[in-house]
Design a protein around this motif. Structure first.
Motif, short mmCIF file in Angstrom:
data_model
loop_
_atom_site.label_atom_id
_atom_site.label_comp_id
_atom_site.label_asym_id
_atom_site.label_seq_id
_atom_site.Cartn_x
_atom_site.Cartn_y
_atom_site.Cartn_z
N GLY A 121 0.82 -1.20 0.00
CA GLY A 121 0.00 0.00 0.00
C GLY A 121 0.85 1.25 0.00
O GLY A 121 2.07 1.20 0.22
N THR A 122 0.24 2.39 -0.26
CA THR A 122 0.96 3.67 -0.25
C THR A 122 0.20 4.66 0.62
O THR A 122 -1.02 4.77 0.55
N SER A 123 0.96 5.36 1.46
CA SER A 123 0.36 6.37 2.32
C SER A 123 1.46 7.33 2.74
O SER A 123 2.60 6.91 2.92
N ASP A 124 1.13 8.61 2.88
CA ASP A 124 2.19 9.59 3.20
C ASP A 124 2.53 9.62 4.68
O ASP A 124 3.39 10.39 5.09
N ARG A 125 1.86 8.78 5.49
CA ARG A 125 2.17 8.81 6.91
C ARG A 125 1.91 7.45 7.56
O ARG A 125 1.15 6.64 7.05
N PRO A 126 2.55 7.21 8.73
CA PRO A 126 2.33 5.95 9.44
C PRO A 126 0.92 5.91 10.05
O PRO A 126 0.34 6.95 10.35
N HIS A 127 0.40 4.71 10.21
CA HIS A 127 -0.90 4.51 10.84
C HIS A 127 -0.73 3.54 12.00
O HIS A 127 0.11 2.64 11.94
N LEU A 128 -1.57 3.68 13.02
CA LEU A 128 -1.47 2.86 14.22
C LEU A 128 -1.49 1.37 13.87
O LEU A 128 -2.42 0.90 13.19
N ASN A 129 -0.47 0.65 14.34
CA ASN A 129 -0.42 -0.82 14.20
C ASN A 129 -0.41 -1.32 12.77
O ASN A 129 -0.78 -2.46 12.51
N LEU A 130 -0.01 -0.49 11.80
CA LEU A 130 0.19 -0.98 10.44
C LEU A 130 1.66 -0.76 10.07
O LEU A 130 2.27 0.23 10.48
N HIS A 156 12.08 -5.62 -5.58
CA HIS A 156 12.55 -6.11 -6.87
C HIS A 156 12.89 -7.60 -6.77
O HIS A 156 12.50 -8.41 -7.61
N ARG A 157 13.61 -7.96 -5.69
CA ARG A 157 13.99 -9.36 -5.48
C ARG A 157 12.74 -10.23 -5.27
O ARG A 157 12.59 -11.29 -5.86
N ARG A 158 11.81 -9.72 -4.45
CA ARG A 158 10.59 -10.47 -4.17
C ARG A 158 9.80 -10.72 -5.44
O ARG A 158 9.26 -11.82 -5.67
N ALA A 159 9.69 -9.69 -6.30
CA ALA A 159 8.92 -9.83 -7.54
C ALA A 159 9.56 -10.86 -8.46
O ALA A 159 8.88 -11.57 -9.20
N THR A 160 10.88 -10.94 -8.42
CA THR A 160 11.60 -11.89 -9.28
C THR A 160 11.47 -13.31 -8.75
O THR A 160 11.25 -14.25 -9.50
N VAL A 161 11.59 -13.46 -7.43
CA VAL A 161 11.66 -14.79 -6.82
C VAL A 161 10.27 -15.37 -6.56
O VAL A 161 10.02 -16.55 -6.81
N ALA A 162 9.33 -14.54 -6.09
CA ALA A 162 8.11 -15.09 -5.50
C ALA A 162 6.85 -14.81 -6.31
O ALA A 162 5.76 -15.17 -5.91
N GLY A 163 6.97 -14.17 -7.48
CA GLY A 163 5.78 -13.96 -8.30
C GLY A 163 5.18 -12.60 -8.13
O GLY A 163 5.75 -11.74 -7.47
N PRO A 164 4.00 -12.35 -8.74
CA PRO A 164 3.53 -10.98 -8.89
C PRO A 164 3.31 -10.25 -7.57
O PRO A 164 2.69 -10.76 -6.66
N VAL A 165 3.87 -9.05 -7.51
CA VAL A 165 3.62 -8.14 -6.40
C VAL A 165 2.84 -6.96 -6.98
O VAL A 165 2.89 -6.71 -8.18
N ALA A 166 2.09 -6.25 -6.13
CA ALA A 166 1.33 -5.11 -6.64
C ALA A 166 1.54 -3.90 -5.75
O ALA A 166 1.71 -4.02 -4.53
N LEU A 167 1.53 -2.73 -6.39
CA LEU A 167 1.59 -1.45 -5.70
C LEU A 167 0.21 -0.84 -5.78
O LEU A 167 -0.33 -0.66 -6.87
N LEU A 168 -0.35 -0.51 -4.62
CA LEU A 168 -1.74 -0.04 -4.56
C LEU A 168 -1.77 1.44 -4.21
O LEU A 168 -1.21 1.86 -3.18
N PHE A 169 -2.43 2.22 -5.07
CA PHE A 169 -2.55 3.67 -4.87
C PHE A 169 -4.02 4.03 -4.71
O PHE A 169 -4.87 3.58 -5.50
#
Lengths: 235, 235
Positions: B77-86, B100-113
Motif C-alpha cells: 500500500g501507499t500512504s504519506d504517513r504511518p498509521h497505528l499498528n500498520l 525487486h527481489r521479491r517480484a523476481t523470486v516469488a511472483g507478482p507483487v502489486a503497488l496499490l494507490f
C-alpha cells in the motif's frame, strides 16, 4: 537547499508552472525564476500547488536568460539525450552528490529547464557548464516538464533525506510468557477438535508456532488471540 | 518488470490515469489495473501519454479490490504517513531493492494507490503486507497521484537502471604537441600586444596554460584556437 535555483526557460503552460511549484515544495526547494513565462493567474498556480507562498513570494520573472543567470556560479542544463561536443551525463544519483557539495561550497547553482515542446536549444545548452539527463526508459525518455523537475529535485533532496515523520506509539511486543500462554491454549484447541488423527501432532504444533512467531505479536495481539482460542475451546 | 503490477483504486480524474500511464512508460512498467475507475475516453489517455499502447493493451478494469488482487502474492500500500499498528516505512531506496527481489523470486507483487482526495482507507491499508511512503518534505508531503507513482516506479527502475543512450562520437583529444603549438602562438600574442609591462610574464603564461589545460581541448579545439590567435598576431 538555498544554494540551488530552478529556472524555467519560456514555459508555455501555466499549469506546468504550478506543478513545478508543487514539486519544489514536496522536495524542499524555494528559489524559482521564470524567463519569458506566459501570462498566468497566481490562483491557477495555487489550484495545482496548495499553499504555494514559500515559492511564490520569492519568484522572480526575467526577460532573458542572461538576466536570470547573472549571479549563478554554475549552470546545469537538462536534456534527454547527448549532443555533439557538449558535456552530457545521466548518472543523476552521483551527480546529485557532487552538485549538492558545489552549491554548498561555491555559491548559487542553477538547474535550467527548457520549454515543454522542444526543450533547450543548442545555443541555450552551450551556456551550461554541464547537461544532465535522467536514466529512464530509453524507448520512452520524454518526461513532462514538472515530472523532470520532480525527479531531479528528488535526487538532490535524497543526498540528505528528511527524517521520517514520527510513528504512532507501537504496542509493546509480546514476551515469551505471552507466547507460551497462547501456545498452551492452541494445544488445548487441537486436542478438543481431535484434528490430529494419527501421531502426536508435533509437526502441526511446530508449524503453527512458526507461523505465530513470524507474525511478531504485540502483548495485545497475544492476549486477543489467546482469549479467542480459549472461547473456541470452551464451546 | 513483469512481476510488478500497478493498481489504482477508484481514481477520480481520467487525466491522472493518463499521467500514470506516462510515468509507467517512462520507467518501463506495463501492467496496470484500475478498480472502479471513472468513465474515460482512451483518446484522453493518449493526449497525456503519447503511444500508450504497451500499457493500454494490457490494462484491466475491476469492480472491486479483491478481484484486482486475487493473483497477487504480496501487496504494497501507499500512504504519506504511518498509521497505528500498520507496518509503514519510507526508506524507499532500500525497499525498492527488496521488492525487486521479491517480484523476481516469488511472483507478482502489486503497488496499490488510493483515490486522489483521501488516499487508501484504513480498511484497504489493512489488506496490504506493508505500506510505503516517500522520504520527501515533511512540511509538504502530499504528492499528486501520478507524481507518487512516478517516484516509486523510478526507485524500482533504478535498482537495475537502463544503460545510457549512445553518445555522438567525441572529437579526438589534443595531444601535447597540439597544446605546445597553441602556447607558442599565445606567447607571440603576449609579446605583440606588449601586455606585460614589467618582469618576464611567466606568472601570466602559467595562468593561461593552466586555464587551457583545465578546459581539456580536442585536436580541433586546439587547431581553431591556434589559428584564431595566429590571425590576431598578424594584425
Amino acid at each position: 537547499m538555498e544554494g540551488i535555483v530552478v529556472i524555467l526557460h519560456r514555459p508555455q503552460d501555466p499549469r506546468n508552472i504550478g506543478a513545478v511549484v508543487r514539486a519544489m515544495l514536496n522536495t524542499g526547494f524555494q528559489r524559482l525564476r521564470l524567463v519569458e513565462p506566459p501570462p498566468f493567474d497566481p490562483d491557477l498556480i495555487a489550484a495545482v500547488a496548495h499553499r504555494p507562498d514559500p515559492v511564490l513570494t520569492r519568484l522572480t520573472i526575467h526577460s532573458d536568460l542572461a538576466d536570470a543567470t547573472a549571479d549563478i556560479r554554475y549552470l546545469v542544463g537538462t536534456s534527454d539525450r547527448p549532443h555533439l561536443n557538449l558535456p552530457w551525463r545521466n548518472d543523476v544519483r552521483q551527480w546529485a552528490v557532487e552538485l549538492h557539495r558545489r552549491a554548498t561550497v561555491a555559491g548559487p547553482v542553477a538547474l535550467l529547464f527548457g520549454p515543454e515542446d522542444n526543450g533547450l536549444s543548442r545555443e541555450e545548452l552551450s551556456r551550461c557548464h554541464e547537461i544532465i539527463g535522467l536514466p529512464i526508459n530509453p524507448a520512452y525518455p520524454t518526461l513532462n516538464l514538472a515530472q523532470a523537475v520532480l525527479l531531479i529535485l528528488y535526487e538532490l533532496q535524497q543526498v540528505t533525506p528528511p527524517s521520517p515523520p514520527p510513528s504512532p506509539p507501537a504496542e509493546p511486543p509480546a514476551d515469551l510468557a505471552d507466547y507460551d500462554r497462547l501456545f498452551t491454549v492452541l494445544d488445548e484447541l487441537i486436542t478438543a477438535t481431535q484434528f490430529v488423527k494419527s501421531g502426536n501432532g508435533m509437526a502441526l504444533r511446530r508449524r503453527l508456532r512458526a507461523i505465530i512467531n513470524r507474525a511478531g505479536l504485540s502483548q495485545r495481539d497475544a492476549a486477543v488471540l489467546t482469549a479467542l482460542l480459549r472461547a473456541a475451546v470452551r464451546r
